[in-house]
Every structure is written in structure tokens, then in C-alpha cells.
Design an enzyme around this catalytic site. Structure first.
Site, PDB file in Angstrom:
ATOM      1  N   HIS A 190       1.545   5.399  -1.661  1.00 20.34           N
ATOM      2  CA  HIS A 190       1.176   6.592  -2.436  1.00 20.34           C
ATOM      3  C   HIS A 190       2.444   7.188  -3.032  1.00 20.34           C
ATOM      4  O   HIS A 190       3.349   7.583  -2.289  1.00 20.34           O
ATOM      5  CB  HIS A 190       0.499   7.631  -1.545  1.00 20.34           C
ATOM      6  CG  HIS A 190      -0.776   7.149  -0.949  1.00 20.34           C
ATOM      7  ND1 HIS A 190      -1.999   7.328  -1.559  1.00 20.34           N
ATOM      8  CD2 HIS A 190      -1.024   6.447   0.185  1.00 20.34           C
ATOM      9  CE1 HIS A 190      -2.948   6.772  -0.810  1.00 20.34           C
ATOM     10  NE2 HIS A 190      -2.382   6.231   0.246  1.00 20.34           N
TER      11      HIS A 190
ATOM     12  N   HIS B 163       0.875  -1.196   0.000  1.00 15.49           N
ATOM     13  CA  HIS B 163       0.000   0.000   0.000  1.00 15.49           C
ATOM     14  C   HIS B 163       0.901   1.231   0.000  1.00 15.49           C
ATOM     15  O   HIS B 163       1.518   1.570   1.005  1.00 15.49           O
ATOM     16  CB  HIS B 163      -0.889   0.005   1.252  1.00 15.49           C
ATOM     17  CG  HIS B 163      -1.847   1.170   1.288  1.00 15.49           C
ATOM     18  ND1 HIS B 163      -3.191   1.011   1.536  1.00 15.49           N
ATOM     19  CD2 HIS B 163      -1.662   2.498   1.116  1.00 15.49           C
ATOM     20  CE1 HIS B 163      -3.786   2.186   1.516  1.00 15.49           C
ATOM     21  NE2 HIS B 163      -2.873   3.117   1.264  1.00 15.49           N
TER      22      HIS B 163
ATOM     23  N   HIS C 157      -4.520  -0.771   5.925  1.00 12.35           N
ATOM     24  CA  HIS C 157      -4.070   0.006   7.089  1.00 12.35           C
ATOM     25  C   HIS C 157      -5.016  -0.135   8.286  1.00 12.35           C
ATOM     26  O   HIS C 157      -5.590   0.854   8.743  1.00 12.35           O
ATOM     27  CB  HIS C 157      -3.837   1.477   6.737  1.00 12.35           C
ATOM     28  CG  HIS C 157      -4.876   2.125   5.845  1.00 12.35           C
ATOM     29  ND1 HIS C 157      -6.226   2.087   6.118  1.00 12.35           N
ATOM     30  CD2 HIS C 157      -4.748   2.831   4.698  1.00 12.35           C
ATOM     31  CE1 HIS C 157      -6.868   2.748   5.176  1.00 12.35           C
ATOM     32  NE2 HIS C 157      -5.995   3.202   4.308  1.00 12.35           N
TER      33      HIS C 157
ATOM     34  N   HIS D 180     -10.458   0.851   1.884  1.00 18.27           N
ATOM     35  CA  HIS D 180     -10.260   1.853   2.944  1.00 18.27           C
ATOM     36  C   HIS D 180     -11.461   1.720   3.868  1.00 18.27           C
ATOM     37  O   HIS D 180     -12.564   2.147   3.530  1.00 18.27           O
ATOM     38  CB  HIS D 180     -10.157   3.269   2.359  1.00 18.27           C
ATOM     39  CG  HIS D 180      -9.881   4.306   3.411  1.00 18.27           C
ATOM     40  ND1 HIS D 180      -8.691   4.964   3.513  1.00 18.27           N
ATOM     41  CD2 HIS D 180     -10.634   4.744   4.451  1.00 18.27           C
ATOM     42  CE1 HIS D 180      -8.713   5.778   4.552  1.00 18.27           C
ATOM     43  NE2 HIS D 180      -9.898   5.657   5.145  1.00 18.27           N
TER      44      HIS D 180
ATOM     45  N   ASP E  10       1.493   2.617   3.520  1.00 22.75           N
ATOM     46  CA  ASP E  10       0.658   3.813   3.353  1.00 22.75           C
ATOM     47  C   ASP E  10       1.515   5.068   3.426  1.00 22.75           C
ATOM     48  O   ASP E  10       1.045   6.118   3.857  1.00 22.75           O
ATOM     49  CB  ASP E  10      -0.483   3.859   4.386  1.00 22.75           C
ATOM     50  CG  ASP E  10      -1.598   4.811   3.965  1.00 22.75           C
ATOM     51  OD1 ASP E  10      -1.606   5.238   2.804  1.00 22.75           O
ATOM     52  OD2 ASP E  10      -2.442   5.135   4.819  1.00 22.75           O
TER      53      ASP E  10
ATOM     54  N   LYS F 163      -9.243  -0.430  -5.816  1.00 24.05           N
ATOM     55  CA  LYS F 163      -9.280   0.230  -4.518  1.00 24.05           C
ATOM     56  C   LYS F 163     -10.652   0.834  -4.271  1.00 24.05           C
ATOM     57  O   LYS F 163     -11.159   1.593  -5.094  1.00 24.05           O
ATOM     58  CB  LYS F 163      -8.224   1.341  -4.478  1.00 24.05           C
ATOM     59  CG  LYS F 163      -8.222   2.164  -3.208  1.00 24.05           C
ATOM     60  CD  LYS F 163      -7.729   1.383  -2.000  1.00 24.05           C
ATOM     61  CE  LYS F 163      -7.938   2.144  -0.696  1.00 24.05           C
ATOM     62  NZ  LYS F 163      -6.711   2.547  -0.058  1.00 24.05           N
TER      63      LYS F 163
HETATM   64  O1  DOR Z   1      -3.364   9.250   5.738  1.00 25.68           O
HETATM   65  C1  DOR Z   1      -3.737   8.967   4.614  1.00 25.68           C
HETATM   66  N1  DOR Z   1      -3.207   9.563   3.522  1.00 25.68           N
HETATM   67  N2  DOR Z   1      -4.722   8.091   4.472  1.00 25.68           N
HETATM   68  C2  DOR Z   1      -5.283   7.838   3.286  1.00 25.68           C
HETATM   69  O2  DOR Z   1      -6.166   7.035   3.220  1.00 25.68           O
HETATM   70  C3  DOR Z   1      -4.866   8.595   2.082  1.00 25.68           C
HETATM   71  C4  DOR Z   1      -3.509   9.093   2.220  1.00 25.68           C
HETATM   72  C5  DOR Z   1      -3.152  10.117   1.184  1.00 25.68           C
HETATM   73  O3  DOR Z   1      -3.420   9.912  -0.003  1.00 25.68           O
HETATM   74  O4  DOR Z   1      -2.598  11.136   1.551  1.00 25.68           O
HETATM   75 ZN    ZN Z   2      -3.342   5.076   1.642  1.00 29.96          ZN
END
Ligand code: DOR
Ligand code: ZN
Length: 345
Positions: free
Chosen positions: A16, A14, A175, A137, A248, A100
């Protein structure tokens, strides 16, 4: 005495990566350690079609520095307009690994997510049929539900009914942050796994709020009480193959975090492996780090465990830069507030 630990090259289930300048800055931080990662699709606009996923994958590969070896595993952002046949086609071709599900409004860039779960039922049924995982999520968004209860309520009101209505659907609870999340996974053997982040093994809600508000510890789902952190540590270090690493790691530039309305997300890519080794050592479970970081997730996704290895060495505390620079501004690295003795050599 120096000690070393060699494990299969980890994967991040997971992650970003964002786009543009931030993508170029953060990608090497992950690719230095991880062989593969499940790439979150919550860009603006979100990655909803196979064509968008292919273009995003190309941008990621273009941003990968020469000599680094990394495989992004792409996801599609589920909307109420997602077409089951399209999803099946992009999964069959190998372009897209998972879908997702963001409840609309749950987190960063989730406005196009799902409001009416009945409207995505045909997609979920198709995914169950073809064995394609759904990454969830797991938080309700109802204004009257306290933010610290949103995961537990989601399990009862949304996740459990959804699993019963779509038997065979493979689901990753992303998460997880609560004892209830841990218990739900443990009591449901079939087709269910959960990712646990690095930061939720380290912080509880006091870290965010005591002694002044700490925006770099704010993420979603928000860190809960200490008893929940301890449940997550027990699950992650238990050796149970249904729990695996999904960092995450979610970069936001400092002005966007240090704001009257700060963004959710902790950036942990750079020091995640050192933090995990410290946590597993504290729990007397270093022999289980390979399972959590390198083996269980691959098994859940039906992929081979990496044939490469990384070696960690224990010594004097290692320091990491407090921020990384991006063309869009600095991104602050998660501070675990403890010495880290393990480094990747
Ligand atoms: O803390 C987070 N940041 N939780 C999420 O679900 C998305 C993520 C983000 O894209 O910044
Ligand atoms: Zn995330």
C-alpha cells in the site's frame, strides 16, 4: 565475525503506497530495497479503471526521488461493475498486472468490493482465459463469523468454490495468516500461490492485546494464535515456491491508528528486509531468503527475477527511526521487539 548475504533484489508482491504526502514519504522506504511491487488499489476512490491505474502509476513515478529505480506493478480494484473486456485490454497493454478482490466491507476502503461473487464471474473467466492473476483478500465479512475465523471460513465457503467454478484462474491468497491457509495452498498445486507478510512472521494475537491494546500491531487479517504464526514461518522458510513475500506494508498516520476506532495496517517497508533476515536466520534458513523475497513471486507472476542484487551484512544491532514524518502526520514503523542484526549495505 562479520557475515554477508547477497540475494537478487527483492520484490514486494503486496504493498500500500497511498497517495499525496503519504505516498511521497513512504515510497522511498520501499524503493530503497525493492525493485518492483504490486500496488494495492484501495485508494479513496478506488482504482477501478485503466485510466485511474495509469494516473496513479504516474503519481507514483512523480513521487520517486531522483536516482531511485522502482517499477510499480498496478492492480485494478474488482467491483461488480468491472467490465471483462476493459480488464483484458489493460492487461494486454501491460498497464495492469493483476486484479484485486476485496469482499465488500472486509478491510480499509473495501466498501466498493464484491458482495455477490456470481456477478464477477465473467471477469474471472476472462482473467483465466488470458492468464491474469487475481489477488484475493481472503476473509468473509458475515457479522456472525468470529474475526479470528474469517480466513478459514473464506477458504471453505468462497475460495474453494470459486476456484472450482473457474478452473485455470491464477490466484494469490494475499497475506495468509492461518495454518488452514498454508494447508490449502500446499494441497492445491495448480495456479495457486500465497503471500505472507513480514509482521505475521513476528507477531501473534497476544502482541496486540496483552498488557494494553497495541494499535500498531492491528492489521487485517488480524494476527492469530501462536500455532498459526509458526505455520507461516515454516511455510515462508520452507523453500516452497508457492509462498512469497507480500509485506502488506500499510501506512496510516498515528492519529488514525491511536484512536477509539483505529485503522488496520502495519507499516513495515523500512525494516522489512532486516526483520526477514533475522527470522530466516532464527529458522536456520538464510539460504532460502532469496527464494521467498526475490524469486518465487517473480516466477508466479511470470516475470524475470531481478538481475540486480542487494547485499546484507550481519553485525551489531541496527536501529531504525520509530516513526517517519509525512506531510499528513507521523507514521509509526512496525516494532519487531527483537534486535535486528542484518542491514542492507
Ligand atoms: O491491515 C490492513 N491494512 N489490511 C488490509 O487488508 C488493508 C490495509 C490498508 O489498506 O490499510
Ligand atoms: Zn493489503
Amino acid at each position: 565475525m562479520s557475515r554477508t548475504l547477497t540475494i537478487p533484489r527483492p520484490d514486494d508482491w503486496h504493498l500500500h503506497l497511498r497517495d499525496g504526502a503519504v505516498l511521497r514519504a513512504v515510497l522511498p522506504e520501499t524503493a530503497r530495497y525493492f525493485g518492483r511491487a504490486i500496488i494495492m488499489p484501495n485508494l479513496v476512490p478506488p482504482v477501478v479503471t485503466g485510466a485511474q491505474a495509469a494516473a496513479y502509476r504516474d503519481r507514483i513515478m512523480d513521487a520517486l526521488p531522483d536516482g531511485m529505480n522502482f517499477t510499480p506493478l498496478m492492480t485494478l480494484y474488482l467491483t461488480e461493475d468491472t467490465d471483462p473486456a476493459d480488464v483484458a485490454a489493460v492487461h494486454g497493454s501491460g498497464l495492469v498486472t493483476a486484479v484485486k478482490l476485496y469482499p465488500a466491507g472486509a478491510t480499509t476502503n473495501s466498501a466498493s468490493g464484491v458482495r455477490d461473487f456470481d456477478r464477477v464471474r465473467p471477469v474471472l473467466e476472462k482473467m483465466a482465459e488470458i492468464g491474469m492473476p487475481l489477488c484475493v483478500h481472503g476473509e468473509v465479512t458475515d457479522a456472525e463469523i468470529d474475526i479470528f475465523d474469517r480466513e478459514a471460513v473464506f477458504i471453505d465457503r468462497v475460495l474453494d468454490p470459486l476456484r472450482r467454478a473457474t478452473p485455470g484462474l491464477r490466484i494469490v491468497m494475499e497475506h495468509i495468516t492461518t495454518q488452514q491457509g498454508v494447508e490449502y495452498v500446499k494441497s492445491n498445486a495448480e495456479n495457486l500461490g500465497a503471500t505472507i507478510t513480514t509482521h505475521h512472521l513476528v507477531i501473534n494475537r497476544n502482541h496486540i492485546l496483552v498488557g494494553g491494546i497495541k494499535p500498531h500491531y492491528y492489521c487485517l487479517p488480524v494476527a492469530k494464535r501462536e500455532e498459526h504464526r509458526l505455520a507461516l514461518r515454516a511455510a515462508a522458510t520452507s523453500g516452497d515456491a508457492r509462498f512469497f513475500l507480500g509485506t502488506d506494508s500499510a501506512p496510516h498516520t498515528d492519529p488514525n491508528k491511536e484512536s477509539a476506532c483505529g485503522c488496520a495496517g502495519c507499516f513495515t517497508a523500512t525494516n522489512t528486509i532486516s526483520i526477514l533476515a533475522e527470522v530466516f536466520e532464527q529458522e536456520d534458513a538464510l539460504d532460502r531468503l532469496a527464494g521467498f523475497a526475490s524469486e518465487h513471486g517473480a516466477r508466479f507472476y511470470g516475470l524475470p527475477v531481478s538481475a540486480e542484487t542487494i547485499t546484507l551484512s550481519r553485525g551489531d544491532p541496527v536501529t531504525y527511526p520509530p516513526k517517519i514524518d509525512t506531510g499528513d502526520g507521523p507514521v509509526t514503523l512496525f516494532d519487531p521487539q527483537m534486535p535486528l542484526h542484518w542491514r542492507v549495505v
